[in-house]
Write an enzyme that holds these catalytic residues in place. Structure first.
Site, mmCIF file in Angstrom:
data_model
loop_
_atom_site.group_PDB
_atom_site.id
_atom_site.type_symbol
_atom_site.label_atom_id
_atom_site.label_comp_id
_atom_site.label_asym_id
_atom_site.label_seq_id
_atom_site.Cartn_x
_atom_site.Cartn_y
_atom_site.Cartn_z
ATOM 1 N N HIS A 1 -0.879 4.124 -7.036
ATOM 2 C CA HIS A 1 -0.221 4.365 -8.894
ATOM 3 C C HIS A 1 -0.627 3.653 -10.171
ATOM 4 O O HIS A 1 -1.926 2.949 -9.554
ATOM 5 C CB HIS A 1 1.079 2.873 -8.652
ATOM 6 C CG HIS A 1 1.864 3.267 -7.568
ATOM 7 N ND1 HIS A 1 2.607 3.084 -7.301
ATOM 8 C CD2 HIS A 1 2.307 5.147 -6.636
ATOM 9 C CE1 HIS A 1 3.765 3.737 -6.016
ATOM 10 N NE2 HIS A 1 3.485 4.949 -6.341
ATOM 11 N N GLU B 1 -0.793 0.598 -11.791
ATOM 12 C CA GLU B 1 -1.634 -0.623 -10.552
ATOM 13 C C GLU B 1 -2.983 -0.995 -9.654
ATOM 14 O O GLU B 1 -4.234 -1.287 -9.669
ATOM 15 C CB GLU B 1 -0.477 -1.540 -10.631
ATOM 16 C CG GLU B 1 0.565 -1.896 -11.415
ATOM 17 C CD GLU B 1 1.771 -1.122 -10.827
ATOM 18 O OE1 GLU B 1 2.828 -0.869 -11.680
ATOM 19 O OE2 GLU B 1 1.692 0.068 -10.904
ATOM 20 N N SER C 1 7.436 -1.699 -14.268
ATOM 21 C CA SER C 1 7.639 -2.344 -13.257
ATOM 22 C C SER C 1 7.200 -2.549 -11.330
ATOM 23 O O SER C 1 7.734 -1.461 -11.240
ATOM 24 C CB SER C 1 9.255 -3.453 -12.719
ATOM 25 O OG SER C 1 9.751 -3.787 -11.919
ATOM 26 N N CYS D 1 6.202 -1.851 -8.390
ATOM 27 C CA CYS D 1 7.051 -1.669 -7.207
ATOM 28 C C CYS D 1 6.411 -2.407 -5.435
ATOM 29 O O CYS D 1 6.317 -3.462 -5.752
ATOM 30 C CB CYS D 1 6.664 -0.065 -6.725
ATOM 31 S SG CYS D 1 4.778 0.135 -5.989
ATOM 32 N N CYS E 1 2.725 -2.570 -4.978
ATOM 33 C CA CYS E 1 2.215 -2.776 -6.253
ATOM 34 C C CYS E 1 1.988 -4.356 -6.384
ATOM 35 O O CYS E 1 0.868 -4.859 -6.263
ATOM 36 C CB CYS E 1 1.861 -2.095 -7.492
ATOM 37 S SG CYS E 1 1.709 0.056 -7.461
#
Length: 145
Positions: free
Chosen positions: A50, A52, A77, A79, A82
Protein backbone atom coordinates in the site's frame (compact mmCIF):
# COMPACT_ATOMS: atom_id res chain seq x y z
CA UNK A 1 -2.31 22.55 1.26
CA UNK A 2 1.25 22.04 2.39
CA UNK A 3 4.06 20.62 0.27
CA UNK A 4 4.00 17.27 2.03
CA UNK A 5 0.41 16.50 1.16
CA UNK A 6 1.12 17.79 -2.35
CA UNK A 7 3.96 15.24 -2.56
CA UNK A 8 1.62 12.46 -1.38
CA UNK A 9 -0.91 13.45 -4.06
CA UNK A 10 1.88 13.41 -6.68
CA UNK A 11 2.69 9.87 -5.58
CA UNK A 12 -0.98 8.86 -5.87
CA UNK A 13 -1.16 10.27 -9.40
CA UNK A 14 2.03 8.42 -10.31
CA UNK A 15 0.46 5.17 -9.13
CA UNK A 16 -2.59 5.83 -11.28
CA UNK A 17 -0.49 6.51 -14.38
CA UNK A 18 1.32 3.21 -13.76
CA UNK A 19 -2.01 1.36 -13.82
CA UNK A 20 -2.24 1.03 -10.07
CA UNK A 21 -4.40 2.32 -7.25
CA UNK A 22 -4.11 6.09 -6.65
CA UNK A 23 -3.02 6.25 -3.03
CA UNK A 24 0.17 8.09 -2.13
CA UNK A 25 2.11 8.72 1.03
CA UNK A 26 5.20 10.48 2.34
CA UNK A 27 7.07 10.09 5.61
CA UNK A 28 8.43 13.37 6.97
CA UNK A 29 11.13 13.74 9.62
CA UNK A 30 11.96 17.23 10.87
CA UNK A 31 10.75 18.90 7.70
CA UNK A 32 12.44 16.49 5.29
CA UNK A 33 10.73 13.78 3.26
CA UNK A 34 12.64 10.61 4.10
CA UNK A 35 10.31 8.19 2.32
CA UNK A 36 7.77 8.54 -0.43
CA UNK A 37 5.64 5.92 -2.06
CA UNK A 38 2.39 4.91 -3.64
CA UNK A 39 0.24 1.84 -3.78
CA UNK A 40 2.22 -0.65 -5.90
CA UNK A 41 0.18 -3.80 -5.38
CA UNK A 42 -0.74 -4.06 -9.06
CA UNK A 43 2.62 -2.98 -10.45
CA UNK A 44 4.63 -5.27 -8.17
CA UNK A 45 2.17 -8.14 -7.83
CA UNK A 46 2.35 -7.49 -4.09
CA UNK A 47 -0.21 -8.38 -1.45
CA UNK A 48 0.96 -5.67 0.97
CA UNK A 49 2.51 -2.72 -0.87
CA UNK A 50 0.00 0.00 0.00
CA UNK A 51 1.08 3.65 -0.26
CA UNK A 52 2.00 3.95 3.40
CA UNK A 53 3.91 0.68 3.34
CA UNK A 54 5.81 1.80 0.23
CA UNK A 55 6.77 5.10 1.88
CA UNK A 56 8.07 3.20 4.91
CA UNK A 57 9.95 0.80 2.63
CA UNK A 58 11.51 3.68 0.71
CA UNK A 59 12.57 5.34 3.97
CA UNK A 60 14.59 2.23 4.75
CA UNK A 61 15.64 1.12 8.18
CA UNK A 62 15.53 3.98 10.66
CA UNK A 63 16.23 4.17 14.38
CA UNK A 64 13.09 4.11 16.53
CA UNK A 65 13.84 7.70 17.54
CA UNK A 66 13.40 8.81 13.92
CA UNK A 67 10.01 7.13 13.46
CA UNK A 68 8.85 8.60 16.77
CA UNK A 69 9.60 12.08 15.40
CA UNK A 70 7.83 11.70 12.03
CA UNK A 71 4.57 12.63 10.41
CA UNK A 72 3.04 10.33 7.82
CA UNK A 73 1.01 12.02 5.10
CA UNK A 74 -1.36 9.81 3.16
CA UNK A 75 -4.02 10.61 0.58
CA UNK A 76 -6.48 8.08 2.03
CA UNK A 77 -7.41 6.94 5.53
CA UNK A 78 -5.01 4.13 6.56
CA UNK A 79 -6.32 0.56 6.40
CA UNK A 80 -5.81 -1.89 9.29
CA UNK A 81 -2.48 -3.13 7.87
CA UNK A 82 -1.02 0.35 7.42
CA UNK A 83 -2.39 1.48 10.78
CA UNK A 84 -0.61 -1.48 12.35
CA UNK A 85 2.69 -0.34 10.82
CA UNK A 86 2.09 3.19 12.11
CA UNK A 87 1.55 1.78 15.60
CA UNK A 88 4.47 -0.64 15.34
CA UNK A 89 6.94 2.11 14.52
CA UNK A 90 5.40 4.66 16.87
CA UNK A 91 4.74 7.32 14.26
CA UNK A 92 2.98 9.98 16.36
CA UNK A 93 1.10 11.95 13.70
CA UNK A 94 -0.83 11.08 10.54
CA UNK A 95 -2.29 13.60 8.10
CA UNK A 96 -5.00 12.13 5.87
CA UNK A 97 -6.13 13.62 2.57
CA UNK A 98 -9.64 12.19 2.86
CA UNK A 99 -11.72 9.51 4.55
CA UNK A 100 -15.04 9.82 2.71
CA UNK A 101 -14.39 7.09 0.14
CA UNK A 102 -12.79 4.79 2.72
CA UNK A 103 -12.66 5.09 6.50
CA UNK A 104 -9.70 3.17 7.84
CA UNK A 105 -8.56 2.64 11.41
CA UNK A 106 -8.42 6.27 12.50
CA UNK A 107 -10.19 5.57 15.79
CA UNK A 108 -7.72 2.80 16.62
CA UNK A 109 -4.84 5.18 15.96
CA UNK A 110 -6.41 7.89 18.09
CA UNK A 111 -7.11 5.42 20.90
CA UNK A 112 -3.39 4.62 20.94
CA UNK A 113 -2.37 8.28 21.20
CA UNK A 114 -1.67 8.98 17.53
CA UNK A 115 -2.70 12.43 16.32
CA UNK A 116 -4.84 12.02 13.20
CA UNK A 117 -5.76 15.06 11.11
CA UNK A 118 -8.20 14.62 8.22
CA UNK A 119 -8.19 17.34 5.56
CA UNK A 120 -11.10 16.19 3.31
CA UNK A 121 -9.38 17.50 0.18
CA UNK A 122 -11.59 17.57 -2.89
CA UNK A 123 -8.65 16.51 -5.04
CA UNK A 124 -8.19 13.31 -3.04
CA UNK A 125 -11.92 12.59 -2.83
CA UNK A 126 -12.40 13.10 -6.58
CA UNK A 127 -9.40 10.93 -7.47
CA UNK A 128 -10.59 8.00 -5.33
CA UNK A 129 -14.26 8.36 -6.28
CA UNK A 130 -13.38 8.17 -9.96
CA UNK A 131 -11.05 5.21 -9.41
CA UNK A 132 -13.61 3.25 -7.37
CA UNK A 133 -16.28 3.89 -10.01
CA UNK A 134 -14.05 2.79 -12.91
CA UNK A 135 -12.18 -0.09 -11.20
CA UNK A 136 -14.46 -1.53 -8.51
CA UNK A 137 -12.96 -5.04 -8.70
CA UNK A 138 -9.42 -3.76 -8.21
CA UNK A 139 -10.55 -1.51 -5.38
CA UNK A 140 -12.36 -4.36 -3.60
CA UNK A 141 -9.26 -6.52 -3.89
CA UNK A 142 -7.15 -3.75 -2.37
CA UNK A 143 -9.37 -3.43 0.68
CA UNK A 144 -9.83 -7.18 1.12
CA UNK A 145 -13.41 -7.52 -0.04
Amino acid sequence: MDRYMRAAIEEARMGLTEGGIPIGSVLVHRGEIIGRGHNRRVQSGSAVLHGEMDALEQAGRQPASVYRDCTLYTTLSPCPMCSGAILLYGIPRVVVGENQTFLGEEELLRSRGIEVEVLQLDECIDMMTHFIETSPELWNEDIGE
